[in-house]
Write a protein that holds these residues in place. Structure first.
Motif, PDB file in Angstrom:
ATOM      1  N   TRP A  85       0.810  -1.214   0.000  1.00  0.00           N
ATOM      2  CA  TRP A  85       0.000   0.000   0.000  1.00  0.00           C
ATOM      3  C   TRP A  85       0.854   1.280   0.000  1.00  0.00           C
ATOM      4  CZ3 TRP A  85      -5.311  -0.186  -0.152  1.00  0.00           C
ATOM      5  CH2 TRP A  85      -5.917  -1.428   0.096  1.00  0.00           C
ATOM      6  N   ASN A  86       2.095   1.186   0.429  1.00  0.00           N
ATOM      7  CA  ASN A  86       2.819   2.423   0.705  1.00  0.00           C
ATOM      8  C   ASN A  86       4.194   2.528   0.048  1.00  0.00           C
ATOM      9  OD1 ASN A  86       4.166   0.504   2.190  1.00  0.00           O
ATOM     10  ND2 ASN A  86       3.488   1.322   4.189  1.00  0.00           N
ATOM     11  N   ARG A  87       4.534   1.622  -0.870  1.00  0.00           N
ATOM     12  CA  ARG A  87       5.831   1.702  -1.514  1.00  0.00           C
ATOM     13  C   ARG A  87       5.767   2.356  -2.884  1.00  0.00           C
ATOM     14  NH1 ARG A  87       8.099  -4.417  -0.244  1.00  0.00           N
ATOM     15  NH2 ARG A  87       8.048  -4.253   2.066  1.00  0.00           N
ATOM     16  N   GLU A  88       4.674   2.211  -3.531  1.00  0.00           N
ATOM     17  CA  GLU A  88       4.510   2.770  -4.869  1.00  0.00           C
ATOM     18  C   GLU A  88       3.824   4.126  -4.774  1.00  0.00           C
ATOM     19  OE1 GLU A  88       4.527   3.911  -8.400  1.00  0.00           O
ATOM     20  OE2 GLU A  88       5.411   1.905  -8.156  1.00  0.00           O
ATOM     21  N   SER A  89       4.429   5.100  -5.386  1.00  0.00           N
ATOM     22  CA  SER A  89       3.894   6.470  -5.276  1.00  0.00           C
ATOM     23  C   SER A  89       2.542   6.631  -5.951  1.00  0.00           C
ATOM     24  CB  SER A  89       4.894   7.462  -5.881  1.00  0.00           C
ATOM     25  OG  SER A  89       5.067   7.203  -7.271  1.00  0.00           O
TER      26      SER A  89
END
Length: 425
Positions: free
Chosen positions: A99-103
């Motif tokens: 959920w939080n690594r790809e911009s």
């Protein structure tokens, strides 16, 4: 008098009732029911009570209220839609399902609103308004129908009572005749066969009386349909029904049966306009908020959508043509109904005039002649110049003449009732 009372009570029935007015109507109905249980029913009372409690009118009022509620919702925008989802969630590679690594991964919430074009919504409002007016017209027409049928049922019962009263008089005369014949036979002024003839007449009268009593009971059952249990089986009072025939004939376009056609034409016109508005297409908008992982900025998006009528010849135009034909159909049906009603009312008016002339002849000539025949036959019998059969035959003819007058008057009053409750005020 009957029309005046009915008109006075029409107003509250056509307005949307509130709780207090419903209580007042219920109380008035209960009071009228109690009053009618203690006394015979007049025509005015029958019309008033039938209009207050007829199930057919209750159904029409419910339909009018329902159409009024539909009118409130017509032409409104459809409910907005809430959209919730995830965008750009990786499903492969080292960052898959993160959920939080790809911009570009965003948790998104949005609101969407479809907006039918203004012309379409205006047409929907016009159709709902016309539907409400149609239900009100049907309610007014049903009120007149209830009055007409109640008056007809009341007249049927009232005149059935009158026919029975005629035979009650004949039975009393027959009893007097039988009581005096024994002495006349003993004195030699009458033949023994006369007593047998008198008893035979009594049997015939009793059989006919049974038929008339059954007719009274049947008429009471017909009237009880409109008055319910409040009707105790007796009618009384005057049966004069005011009628302005020239007004009826000159105002046939306001006939109760035609009242619903004007709003039906408006409904068909509104449907046509709604179909025509379909050429313009609808549109919509959406606003969304997207939340990304910490370290990346959140986003807001806005978009609009437009319906594209790319093939009006195969979609919108056939619908428009169909709605236009539906409008033509309603117009033709109204014209046909007007011609039919004009023919029916003119035929009723001709029958009314015939009955008036026939009743006048019956009262002015037939009844006096029948009475003279009874008087002459009785005098001849008492003078020994005729037998009792001639007297009984004369009395039978006189009774038939009286019943004929009652039948003509009953038919005349029913015709007046049928014509009096046709035109809307």
């Amino acid at each position: 008098m009957a029309i005046k009372l009915a008109g006075a009570w029409r107003g509250p029935l056509l307005r949307k009732p509130h709780r207090c007015s419903r209580y007042v109507a219920l109380a008035a109905t209960a009071f009228m029911s109690i009053a009618l249980q203690a006394q015979a029913v007049t025509l005015e009372q029958a019309l008033l009570l039938a209009e207050q409690q007829a199930p057919a009118l209750a159904a029409r009022r419910a339909g009018a209220d329902a159409a009024q509620q539909q009118r409130t919702a017509a032409g409104r925008l459809p409910d907005p839609k809430l959209s919730v989802g995830v965008e750009n969630l990786p499903v492969s590679g080292p960052d898959r399902f993160s959920w939080n690594r790809e911009s570009m991964t965003m948790r998104r919430v949005g609101v969407m609103q479809d907006v039918p074009n203004r012309a379409k919504r205006a047409a929907q409002q016009a159709a709902a308004q016309a539907a409400a007016e149609r239900e009100q017209a049907l309610l007014r027409a049903e009120q007149l129908a209830v009055r007409r049928q109640t008056a007809t049922a009341w007249l049927a019962h009232r005149y059935a009572q009158r026919r029975l009263e005629v035979f009650d008089e004949l039975l009393r005369e027959n009893r007097v005749l039988q009581d005096t014949l024994a002495a006349r036979v003993t004195a030699g002024s009458a033949m023994p066969a006369d007593a047998v003839m008198a008893r035979q007449e009594a049997l015939e009268l009793a059989e006919r009386q049974d038929e008339l009593q059954a007719a009274v009971a049947q008429a009471a059952a017909g009237l009880r349909r409109w008055l319910g249990d409040a009707f105790d089986g007796t009618t009384t009072g005057s049966w004069e029904i005011p009628l302005d025939l020239s007004r009826v004939l000159s105002n046939l376009d306001r006939h109760a049966e035609l009242a619903a056609y004007r709003p039906m034409l408006a409904m068909a016109q509104a449907d046509l306009e709604e179909a025509q508005a379909g050429r313009r297409g609808d549109w919509g908008w959406e606003v969304a908020y997207a939340n990304r992982a910490r370290g990346y900025g959140d986003m807001v998006s806005f978009q609009m959508s437009f319906e594209l009528p790319v093939s009006p010849t195969t979609r919108q135009d056939p619908q428009i043509a169909a709605r236009r034909k539906a409008l033509d159909q309603v117009q033709a049906e109204r014209e046909d109904a007007l011609r039919r009603l004009r023919s029916e009312v003119e035929a009723q008016a001709a029958e009314l005039h015939r009955l008036e002339r026939a009743l006048q002849r019956q009262n002015a000539a037939a009844l006096p002649l029948a009475a003279d025949r009874v008087r002459l036959a009785t005098a001849s019998y008492q003078g020994g110049r005729a037998d009792l059969g001639a007297v009984l035959a004369a009395r039978k003819e006189a009774a038939q003449a009286r019943l004929r007058a009652i039948d003509l008057e009953a038919q005349l009053m029913v015709q007046r009732a049928q014509l009096s409750y046709l035109i809307l005020e």
